[in-house]
Write a protein that holds these residues in place. Sequence first.
Motif: not given
Length: 460
Positions: A137, A156, A164
């Motif tokens: 992340t 991201d 992702r």
Amino acid sequence: MSVRVVVLAAGQGTRMRSALPKVLHPVAGQPLVAWVVAAALGAEPDEVVTVVGHGAESVQAALPAGVGSVLQEEQNGTGHAVLVALAALGDVEGDTIVVLPGDMPLITAATIRRLIATHQEHEPALTLLTTRMADPTGYGRVVRDDAGGVAGIVEDRDADDAQRLIDEVGVSTYAFAGSELLRALNAVGTSNDQGEMYLTDVVEILAAEAAPIAAVAADSSEVGGVNSHDQLAAAGRALRERINLDWMQQGVSMVDPDRVYVDASVQLAAGVVLMPDVHLQGATTVAAGAQIGPSVFAQDSQIGPNAHVWYSVLRGAEVGDSAEVGPFASLRPGTVLGPETKAGTFVETKNTVLARGSKVPHLSYMGDATIGEDSNIGAGTITCNYDGFDKHATTIGERVRIGSDTMLVAPVTIGDDAWTGAGSTITKDVSPGALGVERSVQKEIADYAARRETQRRTRE
Ligand code: UD1
Ligand code: MG
């Protein structure tokens, strides 16, 4: 053909929610950017330049001598930052341009060297440092084509759900062929979620041209970026672990290394013992055989061999061979404790020199004082060094016995072998060998208790 390193350090670091520029947040005693620059210098490139912008002057001040800086006046993204750097570098044709983010303090010189070596061996347009993150992340995901080649990096915030899920990430670290970088950068636009020029777009531009791109894998423990306070704390933990392991391998003993905080700038000798909750900062040095802690904060202080310091605060202090400090002492700047001295429980010192064998064992303040050898300062003694306008000196000779609760009103001199009576307020010099005493004669009121009892009864 030169290797020139560009460190990106112009951003504000919005996610830190702090007035301090992000790259100046300290970890293990150094600002984030200083760790990155040190690693870059360790790889021995021909040149290191840092792109500064937000808080430019203070960031520049944090850089070591010989590291140049380039001003990015408006922070329009990592791609823009590199473009500004290239403009300042001039001709980069034939050079290797290494780019490092200023917020990645755990990167090592060895990894940077490996990136440069791989790049120079294959001479592609770009060699990309990547890693696999258990939680990717926030990082740009490395998108690969069907043949496994690097096709681009997608941020991201711009990634779709499938992207992702990719755990291979870019870590803002690259080795470029100078001319290819310049050409590709000029083609970078701003159509992304932040409306900025992303350096990551260069990867896709080069890939689309079928320019050769190599990738080098880094250990994920080295390449975590610091964008928030929890990441700053995690980087601090990792750096401390590295520093402590290194000192233990050099013969320093730590009872619980998870609770020892040694800045990168500190020097320790083999045979030092560090107990829990020790913080050593700045230009602090500790000599062999010294035992520090539990609970010591020492900044810019020199601690001599076999000294014992516990539950105390030292700032700009010198502690001699086999001296004892604490528990609960506060040694302020200009304190010099000679060999075999003692600054004991609830003792504060400032600009005070204690010669060999002298002791201040309990509850005292010694400020602007010079104390000769083998003197003893009784409990509760205070140097009254400040008259509201100026500081004044107290000079105490050798083998002096200062009685408990003496107020030494400076300027005042106590000669060698002299004594002061307990509870005296000494405003005049005391001659060598004399007793200086200043207090009223003790009176005795006989049968006082009986008189009080009679008073009590008559009231009932
Ligand atoms: C960046 C990368 C991301 C990568 C991550 C690794 C881009 C667009 N994204 O994201 O792919 O996974 O690092 O940690 O490159 N800076 C400037 N000028 C600017 C903007 C930034 O000098 O105009 C500097 C910052 O001070 C910082 C570094 O560049 O030191 C990286 O910027 P940051 O905002 O932290 O980028 P990330 O979002 O972490
Ligand atoms: Mg970052």
